[in-house]
Design a protein around this motif. Sequence first.
Motif, PDB file in Angstrom:
ATOM      1  N   SER A   1      84.246  80.447  48.660  1.00  0.00           N
ATOM      2  CA  SER A   1      85.481  79.740  49.012  1.00  0.00           C
ATOM      3  C   SER A   1      86.655  80.114  48.100  1.00  0.00           C
ATOM      4  CB  SER A   1      85.258  78.229  48.984  1.00  0.00           C
ATOM      5  OG  SER A   1      85.000  77.788  47.667  1.00  0.00           O
ATOM      6  N   LEU A   2      86.383  80.589  46.885  1.00  0.00           N
ATOM      7  CA  LEU A   2      87.450  80.881  45.938  1.00  0.00           C
ATOM      8  C   LEU A   2      87.917  82.336  45.928  1.00  0.00           C
ATOM      9  CD1 LEU A   2      86.306  78.787  42.838  1.00  0.00           C
ATOM     10  CD2 LEU A   2      88.088  78.242  44.507  1.00  0.00           C
ATOM     11  N   VAL A   3      87.057  83.261  46.294  1.00  0.00           N
ATOM     12  CA  VAL A   3      87.418  84.686  46.225  1.00  0.00           C
ATOM     13  C   VAL A   3      88.263  85.060  47.438  1.00  0.00           C
ATOM     14  CG1 VAL A   3      86.501  87.033  46.275  1.00  0.00           C
ATOM     15  CG2 VAL A   3      85.430  85.317  44.833  1.00  0.00           C
ATOM     16  N   PRO A   4      89.476  85.558  47.208  1.00  0.00           N
ATOM     17  CA  PRO A   4      90.351  85.929  48.333  1.00  0.00           C
ATOM     18  C   PRO A   4      89.678  86.964  49.247  1.00  0.00           C
ATOM     19  CG  PRO A   4      91.565  86.009  46.271  1.00  0.00           C
ATOM     20  CD  PRO A   4      90.114  85.817  45.912  1.00  0.00           C
ATOM     21  N   GLY A   5      89.651  86.654  50.519  1.00  0.00           N
ATOM     22  CA  GLY A   5      89.121  87.587  51.507  1.00  0.00           C
ATOM     23  C   GLY A   5      87.657  87.419  51.826  1.00  0.00           C
ATOM     24  N   ALA A   6      86.878  86.764  50.981  1.00  0.00           N
ATOM     25  CA  ALA A   6      85.441  86.629  51.247  1.00  0.00           C
ATOM     26  C   ALA A   6      85.201  85.878  52.557  1.00  0.00           C
ATOM     27  CB  ALA A   6      84.736  85.937  50.091  1.00  0.00           C
ATOM     28  N   ALA A   7      85.858  84.749  52.717  1.00  0.00           N
ATOM     29  CA  ALA A   7      85.654  83.944  53.930  1.00  0.00           C
ATOM     30  C   ALA A   7      86.172  84.646  55.177  1.00  0.00           C
ATOM     31  CB  ALA A   7      86.309  82.583  53.763  1.00  0.00           C
ATOM     32  N   ASP A   8      87.065  85.626  55.019  1.00  0.00           N
ATOM     33  CA  ASP A   8      87.595  86.367  56.172  1.00  0.00           C
ATOM     34  C   ASP A   8      86.554  87.288  56.797  1.00  0.00           C
ATOM     35  OD1 ASP A   8      89.991  85.167  55.553  1.00  0.00           O
ATOM     36  OD2 ASP A   8      90.865  86.968  54.637  1.00  0.00           O
ATOM     37  N   THR A   9      85.447  87.536  56.079  1.00  0.00           N
ATOM     38  CA  THR A   9      84.446  88.486  56.571  1.00  0.00           C
ATOM     39  C   THR A   9      83.404  87.833  57.465  1.00  0.00           C
ATOM     40  OG1 THR A   9      83.009  88.220  54.633  1.00  0.00           O
ATOM     41  CG2 THR A   9      84.735  89.922  54.510  1.00  0.00           C
ATOM     42  N   GLY A  10      83.459  86.532  57.604  1.00  0.00           N
ATOM     43  CA  GLY A  10      82.500  85.831  58.450  1.00  0.00           C
ATOM     44  C   GLY A  10      81.972  84.591  57.752  1.00  0.00           C
ATOM     45  N   PRO A  11      80.977  83.949  58.354  1.00  0.00           N
ATOM     46  CA  PRO A  11      80.435  82.734  57.752  1.00  0.00           C
ATOM     47  C   PRO A  11      79.685  83.043  56.453  1.00  0.00           C
ATOM     48  CG  PRO A  11      79.166  83.340  59.695  1.00  0.00           C
ATOM     49  CD  PRO A  11      80.330  84.288  59.619  1.00  0.00           C
ATOM     50  N   PHE A  12      79.613  82.048  55.593  1.00  0.00           N
ATOM     51  CA  PHE A  12      78.910  82.170  54.319  1.00  0.00           C
ATOM     52  C   PHE A  12      77.446  82.526  54.552  1.00  0.00           C
ATOM     53  CE2 PHE A  12      76.426  79.791  51.022  1.00  0.00           C
ATOM     54  CZ  PHE A  12      76.656  80.676  49.981  1.00  0.00           C
ATOM     55  N   ASN A  13      76.984  83.548  53.862  1.00  0.00           N
ATOM     56  CA  ASN A  13      75.587  83.984  53.940  1.00  0.00           C
ATOM     57  C   ASN A  13      75.033  83.944  52.514  1.00  0.00           C
ATOM     58  OD1 ASN A  13      73.216  85.505  53.916  1.00  0.00           O
ATOM     59  ND2 ASN A  13      73.909  86.827  55.572  1.00  0.00           N
TER      60      ASN A  13
ATOM     61  N   HIS B   1      81.943 100.054  45.738  1.00  0.00           N
ATOM     62  CA  HIS B   1      82.564  98.812  46.199  1.00  0.00           C
ATOM     63  C   HIS B   1      84.081  98.967  46.231  1.00  0.00           C
ATOM     64  CE1 HIS B   1      83.561  94.371  45.276  1.00  0.00           C
ATOM     65  NE2 HIS B   1      83.258  94.447  46.557  1.00  0.00           N
ATOM     66  N   GLY B   2      84.641  99.554  45.179  1.00  0.00           N
ATOM     67  CA  GLY B   2      86.090  99.776  45.127  1.00  0.00           C
ATOM     68  C   GLY B   2      86.559 100.733  46.212  1.00  0.00           C
ATOM     69  N   LEU B   3      85.784 101.784  46.451  1.00  0.00           N
ATOM     70  CA  LEU B   3      86.130 102.746  47.501  1.00  0.00           C
ATOM     71  C   LEU B   3      86.126 102.082  48.874  1.00  0.00           C
ATOM     72  CD1 LEU B   3      86.832 105.674  48.158  1.00  0.00           C
ATOM     73  CD2 LEU B   3      84.384 106.144  48.275  1.00  0.00           C
ATOM     74  N   LEU B   4      85.157 101.233  49.123  1.00  0.00           N
ATOM     75  CA  LEU B   4      85.112 100.491  50.388  1.00  0.00           C
ATOM     76  C   LEU B   4      86.385  99.657  50.568  1.00  0.00           C
ATOM     77  CD1 LEU B   4      83.621  99.463  52.920  1.00  0.00           C
ATOM     78  CD2 LEU B   4      82.575  97.729  51.454  1.00  0.00           C
ATOM     79  N   HIS B   5      86.824  98.996  49.501  1.00  0.00           N
ATOM     80  CA  HIS B   5      88.046  98.200  49.591  1.00  0.00           C
ATOM     81  C   HIS B   5      89.274  99.080  49.798  1.00  0.00           C
ATOM     82  CE1 HIS B   5      86.847  93.970  48.789  1.00  0.00           C
ATOM     83  NE2 HIS B   5      85.737  94.583  48.420  1.00  0.00           N
ATOM     84  N   LEU B   6      89.314 100.244  49.160  1.00  0.00           N
ATOM     85  CA  LEU B   6      90.436 101.161  49.388  1.00  0.00           C
ATOM     86  C   LEU B   6      90.492 101.624  50.838  1.00  0.00           C
ATOM     87  CD1 LEU B   6      90.590 103.496  46.256  1.00  0.00           C
ATOM     88  CD2 LEU B   6      92.322 101.883  47.054  1.00  0.00           C
ATOM     89  N   VAL B   7      89.343 101.926  51.417  1.00  0.00           N
ATOM     90  CA  VAL B   7      89.293 102.339  52.822  1.00  0.00           C
ATOM     91  C   VAL B   7      89.782 101.210  53.720  1.00  0.00           C
ATOM     92  CG1 VAL B   7      87.724 102.961  54.712  1.00  0.00           C
ATOM     93  CG2 VAL B   7      87.506 104.086  52.486  1.00  0.00           C
ATOM     94  N   MET B   8      89.373  99.984  53.408  1.00  0.00           N
ATOM     95  CA  MET B   8      89.826  98.837  54.201  1.00  0.00           C
ATOM     96  C   MET B   8      91.335  98.652  54.081  1.00  0.00           C
ATOM     97  SD  MET B   8      86.691  96.189  53.377  1.00  0.00           S
ATOM     98  CE  MET B   8      87.611  94.770  53.917  1.00  0.00           C
TER      99      MET B   8
ATOM    100  N   GLY C   1      94.365  99.206  57.072  1.00  0.00           N
ATOM    101  CA  GLY C   1      95.096  98.009  57.486  1.00  0.00           C
ATOM    102  C   GLY C   1      94.197  96.823  57.785  1.00  0.00           C
ATOM    103  N   HIS C   2      92.958  96.841  57.292  1.00  0.00           N
ATOM    104  CA  HIS C   2      92.005  95.768  57.577  1.00  0.00           C
ATOM    105  C   HIS C   2      91.808  94.835  56.395  1.00  0.00           C
ATOM    106  CE1 HIS C   2      91.034  97.848  61.255  1.00  0.00           C
ATOM    107  NE2 HIS C   2      90.787  98.940  60.571  1.00  0.00           N
ATOM    108  N   ASP C   3      92.783  94.774  55.511  1.00  0.00           N
ATOM    109  CA  ASP C   3      92.646  93.951  54.317  1.00  0.00           C
ATOM    110  C   ASP C   3      93.924  93.153  54.123  1.00  0.00           C
ATOM    111  OD1 ASP C   3      92.311  92.866  51.779  1.00  0.00           O
ATOM    112  OD2 ASP C   3      91.265  94.633  51.035  1.00  0.00           O
ATOM    113  N   ARG C   4      93.825  91.838  54.280  1.00  0.00           N
ATOM    114  CA  ARG C   4      94.995  90.968  54.118  1.00  0.00           C
ATOM    115  C   ARG C   4      95.223  90.593  52.664  1.00  0.00           C
ATOM    116  NH1 ARG C   4      94.403  86.073  58.003  1.00  0.00           N
ATOM    117  NH2 ARG C   4      92.987  85.618  56.309  1.00  0.00           N
ATOM    118  N   HIS C   5      94.344  91.046  51.779  1.00  0.00           N
ATOM    119  CA  HIS C   5      94.437  90.689  50.365  1.00  0.00           C
ATOM    120  C   HIS C   5      94.486  91.958  49.514  1.00  0.00           C
ATOM    121  CE1 HIS C   5      93.488  86.562  51.500  1.00  0.00           C
ATOM    122  NE2 HIS C   5      92.584  87.083  52.306  1.00  0.00           N
ATOM    123  N   ALA C   6      95.297  92.915  49.933  1.00  0.00           N
ATOM    124  CA  ALA C   6      95.337  94.223  49.281  1.00  0.00           C
ATOM    125  C   ALA C   6      95.690  94.121  47.800  1.00  0.00           C
ATOM    126  CB  ALA C   6      96.306  95.144  50.012  1.00  0.00           C
TER     127      ALA C   6
END
Length: 136
Positions: free
Chosen positions: A40-52, A93-100, A104-109
């Motif tokens: 709930s606190l990390v920006p963008g985590a909840a945007d990826t789907g329900p908590f797992n 992990h960082g490369l994945l975020h750069l690709v996102m 244009g698939h990252d609202r928390h760039a």
Amino acid sequence: MPSLVWALEARMKRWIAGILALFNLANGLVMLSAGSLWWSLVPGAADTGPFNPHLVQDVGIAFIVAGLGLAARALWPAWWPAAVAGAAFLAGHGLLHLVMIAGGHDRHAASDLVAVVLPAALALYSALPNQGERHA
């Protein structure tokens, strides 16, 4: 003169590795012990789907392992390969975020660049031995 520069750089890399180790160990421990709070606190985590919870705990273990590798580098310079292994996860992990971000698939760039990409780059830098350490 080069040996003094190499010694200072090695010391700086160990400090960077130590600081990143603490950050990654703390992040992983929170992911294991309070995953829903982390989600709930990390920006963008909840945007990826329900908590797992299982996924968050699995990734938390990866962060702990990365932190341990970086801690080894900070404490024992000859253990830099452990830090390279930990930094490899962080770099992926960082490369994945750069690709996102690029796609244009990252609202928390901005937060991803500061909290994910920059630490990954610093982890790689701190993990690799400099010329003075290669012969130690």
